[in-house]
Each structure stands twice: as C-alpha cells, then as structure tokens.
Design a protein around this motif. Sequence first.
Motif, short mmCIF file in Angstrom:
data_model
loop_
_atom_site.label_atom_id
_atom_site.label_comp_id
_atom_site.label_asym_id
_atom_site.label_seq_id
_atom_site.Cartn_x
_atom_site.Cartn_y
_atom_site.Cartn_z
N GLY A 73 38.53 30.27 45.35
CA GLY A 73 39.06 31.62 45.26
C GLY A 73 38.06 32.53 44.59
N GLY A 74 38.35 33.82 44.62
CA GLY A 74 37.46 34.82 44.03
C GLY A 74 37.71 34.96 42.54
N ILE A 75 37.15 36.02 41.99
CA ILE A 75 37.13 36.21 40.55
C ILE A 75 38.55 36.33 39.97
N TYR A 76 39.47 36.97 40.70
CA TYR A 76 40.83 37.14 40.20
C TYR A 76 41.57 35.80 40.19
N THR A 183 43.32 36.80 46.09
CA THR A 183 42.66 35.51 45.87
C THR A 183 41.29 35.38 46.55
N SER A 184 40.91 36.35 47.38
CA SER A 184 39.68 36.18 48.16
C SER A 184 38.43 36.50 47.36
N HIS A 185 37.30 36.22 47.95
CA HIS A 185 36.00 36.66 47.43
C HIS A 185 35.74 38.10 47.89
N VAL A 186 34.65 38.64 47.35
CA VAL A 186 34.42 40.08 47.53
C VAL A 186 34.20 40.49 49.00
N LEU A 187 33.45 39.73 49.77
CA LEU A 187 33.10 40.22 51.11
C LEU A 187 34.31 40.33 52.04
N PRO A 188 35.14 39.28 52.17
CA PRO A 188 36.34 39.45 53.00
C PRO A 188 37.29 40.51 52.43
N ALA A 189 37.37 40.60 51.09
CA ALA A 189 38.24 41.62 50.50
C ALA A 189 37.78 43.01 50.92
N MET A 190 36.47 43.24 50.88
CA MET A 190 35.96 44.56 51.27
C MET A 190 36.22 44.85 52.74
N LEU A 191 36.00 43.85 53.61
CA LEU A 191 36.24 44.09 55.05
C LEU A 191 37.67 44.55 55.26
N ARG A 192 38.59 43.86 54.59
CA ARG A 192 40.00 44.22 54.78
C ARG A 192 40.30 45.59 54.17
N LYS A 193 39.80 45.84 52.95
CA LYS A 193 40.10 47.12 52.28
C LYS A 193 39.57 48.31 53.08
N PHE A 194 38.31 48.20 53.55
CA PHE A 194 37.73 49.33 54.30
C PHE A 194 38.44 49.48 55.64
N VAL A 207 36.66 49.61 44.70
CA VAL A 207 35.86 48.38 44.58
C VAL A 207 35.92 47.95 43.12
N TRP A 208 36.16 46.66 42.87
CA TRP A 208 36.32 46.17 41.50
C TRP A 208 34.99 46.15 40.76
N GLY A 209 35.09 46.38 39.46
CA GLY A 209 33.91 46.28 38.60
C GLY A 209 33.02 47.51 38.71
N SER A 258 23.30 44.28 45.56
CA SER A 258 24.29 44.64 44.53
C SER A 258 25.64 44.81 45.22
N ILE A 259 26.72 44.71 44.42
CA ILE A 259 28.06 44.91 44.99
C ILE A 259 28.19 46.33 45.55
N GLY A 260 27.53 47.29 44.90
CA GLY A 260 27.51 48.67 45.43
C GLY A 260 26.85 48.73 46.80
N PRO A 283 36.84 42.85 36.07
CA PRO A 283 35.62 42.19 35.57
C PRO A 283 34.50 42.18 36.60
N ASP A 284 33.27 42.19 36.09
CA ASP A 284 32.08 42.08 36.94
C ASP A 284 31.72 40.63 37.24
N GLY A 285 32.10 39.73 36.32
CA GLY A 285 31.66 38.33 36.45
C GLY A 285 30.18 38.22 36.12
N ARG A 288 24.19 38.23 37.88
CA ARG A 288 23.40 37.94 39.09
C ARG A 288 23.50 36.45 39.41
N LYS A 289 23.50 36.11 40.70
CA LYS A 289 23.57 34.69 41.10
C LYS A 289 22.71 34.50 42.33
N LEU A 290 21.41 34.49 42.14
CA LEU A 290 20.51 34.30 43.28
C LEU A 290 19.91 32.90 43.18
P1 GDP Z 1 32.14 35.73 41.96
O1 GDP Z 1 30.88 35.69 42.76
O2 GDP Z 1 32.57 34.39 41.46
O3 GDP Z 1 32.08 36.75 40.85
O4 GDP Z 1 33.36 36.08 42.94
P2 GDP Z 1 33.87 37.34 43.80
O5 GDP Z 1 33.34 37.24 45.18
O6 GDP Z 1 35.35 37.35 43.65
O7 GDP Z 1 33.32 38.66 43.10
C1 GDP Z 1 31.97 39.09 43.18
C2 GDP Z 1 31.82 40.48 42.60
O8 GDP Z 1 32.44 41.44 43.47
C3 GDP Z 1 32.44 40.69 41.22
O9 GDP Z 1 31.59 41.51 40.46
C4 GDP Z 1 33.75 41.45 41.57
O10 GDP Z 1 34.21 42.25 40.50
C5 GDP Z 1 33.25 42.32 42.71
N1 GDP Z 1 34.31 42.88 43.57
C6 GDP Z 1 34.41 44.19 43.95
N2 GDP Z 1 35.50 44.41 44.69
C7 GDP Z 1 36.11 43.20 44.83
C8 GDP Z 1 37.30 42.78 45.51
O11 GDP Z 1 38.03 43.57 46.13
N3 GDP Z 1 37.61 41.44 45.46
C9 GDP Z 1 36.81 40.55 44.78
N4 GDP Z 1 37.16 39.26 44.79
N5 GDP Z 1 35.70 40.92 44.10
C10 GDP Z 1 35.35 42.23 44.13
#
Ligand code: GDP
Length: 323
Positions: A73-76, A183-194, A207-209, A258-260, A283-285, A288-290
């Motif tokens: 799952g993602g950060i949440y 519960t998702s990660h950022v990329l699928p969450a963004m696709l759905r939100k946009f 967008v979170w963070g 960057s997330i931006g 949270p930003d978490g 960087r994770k490269l």
């Molecule tokens: P991480 O790589 O373990 O931190 O997992 P995520 O993919 O959940 O989040 C990556 C980054 O994207 C973090 O900085 C989040 O705060 C940011 N982020 C921005 N918008 C979203 C969103 O809608 N969902 C999630 N899951 N992360 C988001």
Amino acid sequence: MSEAAGLRAARIYVAGHRGMVGSAIVRRLEAVGCTNLILPAREALDLTEHDQVRGFFQKERPEYVFLAAARVGGIYANSHYPADFIHANLAIATNVIQCAHAAGTSRLLFLGSSCIYPRLAPQPMPEECLLTGPLEPTNEPYAIAKIAGIKLCESFNRQHGTDFRSVMPTNLYGPEDNFDLQTSHVLPAMLRKFHEAKQAGAGSVEVWGTGTPRREFLHVNDLAEACLFVMTLPRERYASATLPTRSHLNVGTGTDVSIGELAELVREVVGFKGEIRFNADYPDGAPRKLLDVARLTGLGWCASMALKQGVASTYAWYLRHRA
Ligand code: GDP
C-alpha cells in the motif's frame, strides 16, 4: 539445457499471481513459452497460514518460485495499518521460503522494495547501504518484513545450499494497480484524481505533501522482464554480481522525478486543465528513493519503458478497466 530452456520446462509457482506484479510475471512467463504454471485460486491458499502453504508445496513441488505475494500500500495505508503490513509480509515470507526449501524448490526469487534502505541513504542507493541507518518511519514495519525476506533467503542459502535470490524494485506502476485513493501509491492515485477532476470539471486537484520528494517509477512489465532475467542467471553469475552474501539486486530505471513533476506529467496525459494544489498537511515520506542500478545494468539488463509512455498506457488501462 540452457537456463531459459530450463525455466520453460519447469513447474513454476508465482505467489501473488493475481496482483499487479505477479500477473505481470505470469504474462511474461507465458510470452516466453512457459506452460507449466501453478496458479492456485486465492480462496484455495492463504499464504499467511503455514499449514496451508506446507500442504500446497508438498503436493505441487514447484521447481521455480517467484515470491511476488505481499500486503502492499501507499503512504497512508502503511501509516494506518502497520500491524497488518508487518505481520502479513513476515508470515508470507517465512512460510513460502521455508516450505519451498522443504519441498526441494531449486530456485526462488523474493521480491522486496526500495524502502528497505535507510531514510537518508546516499543517492542513488547501492545494495550495500542496507542496514546502515534508520528507516523511513511511515513504512518501517513493511520494510522490516522485506529485509527479513532477504535475510531468510541469505540464511537458507548459507545453511542449506539453496539458490534463493532477491530483487528490490523501485516504486512500481502499471496494469492491475490499486486505484483506491486511501490505500494506493501516488501514481495510480494521481491518474484517478486527475481523471475524476476532468470529468467533474473541477478547478483543481489536491496532491499530498509538498511536491518536493523525489521518486523513481518502474513499469511493472519492465520489472517482470527483470525478474525472469535474474531468475535465469547462472548461479555463479548471480553470485559474482551480488554482495558476498549473495544478497539482493536493485531493479529500477536509474532516474527519478519530483512529485510535483509527476503531477504535471499526469495532468498532461489525462488532459486536465485546472490547477495542482499541494497539501502539506499530508506526509512527504522519504525525501528521495533513487536506486543505484549499476549491478543489474552491469549484468546486461536495463528498463525500456519511458515514464510518459508508461503513464499514458496505464491511463488507457484504467479507462478500460476501472474508470
Ligand atoms: P512512498 O514512496 O512509500 O512514500 O509511497 P507513495 O507512493 O504513497 O507516496 C509517494 C509520495 O507521493 C509521498 O510524498 C506522498 O505524500 C506523495 N503523494 C502525493 N499525492 C498522493 C496521493 O494522492 N496518494 C499517495 N499515496 N501519495 C501521494
């Protein structure tokens, strides 16, 4: 027989074959001509239950195992369900690895995650920075379970002479991803939100963070190809490319955004005309994770899907299957 021919002829179990990663591995195995796949129904086998896993392995005796099953799952989700994440992932890893050994599996590939590395690891992160510093707190329980998986493989190899390998993929995306906003990660969450904002004619997307963390994104089809590549490396080649403990190999693209920047790219792919608003209450978490992918590229494998193309094809998949 060559390694690739050996794989084609073998009985192969893909644990987690209905998830994003496992289903991509199954597609890839089928594409290269593997027909002897063992794919039990989810109801038939709970990988967190040792007796069920032992019974399954004793009956099926797979020769190769791709261990792609995991609670993810993602950060949440990681921050809110830490007990589920550490317990399920530890149970799956201990059950499958121990039962594979007991049933005589000749080769196993354990899939981990780039979050195993310290929060402030040098960037890009080489394999040897494992266990050199404190982990990112938002996903520490998950990371500990994945580190335990690597150590299980290493320990079985050392004590029992098995050939159990590990790969650590960076952030993944692609078909069959989880598009649930909580519960998702950022990329699928963004696709759905946009997409939903475009449909609703909304003026902005949240967008979170802060938008400043940097992440590396690998298409799951590239990961599946890498998994088959690593699984079919001759034993000595895998050993010579990994750490002295024959520990693990990173799998990534070698570049991050960057997330931006990711938000801009998704907005463009989806065709949303409104604003992007960052909400720093979330949270930003990790900053960087490269991954450092020099060991894998040195062996001759590198990712081929460009991020924009991968996001566009995943959006097309989302429109067909989930929207
Ligand atoms: P991480 O790589 O373990 O931190 O997992 P995520 O993919 O959940 O989040 C990556 C980054 O994207 C973090 O900085 C989040 O705060 C940011 N982020 C921005 N918008 C979203 C969103 O809608 N969902 C999630 N899951 N992360 C988001």
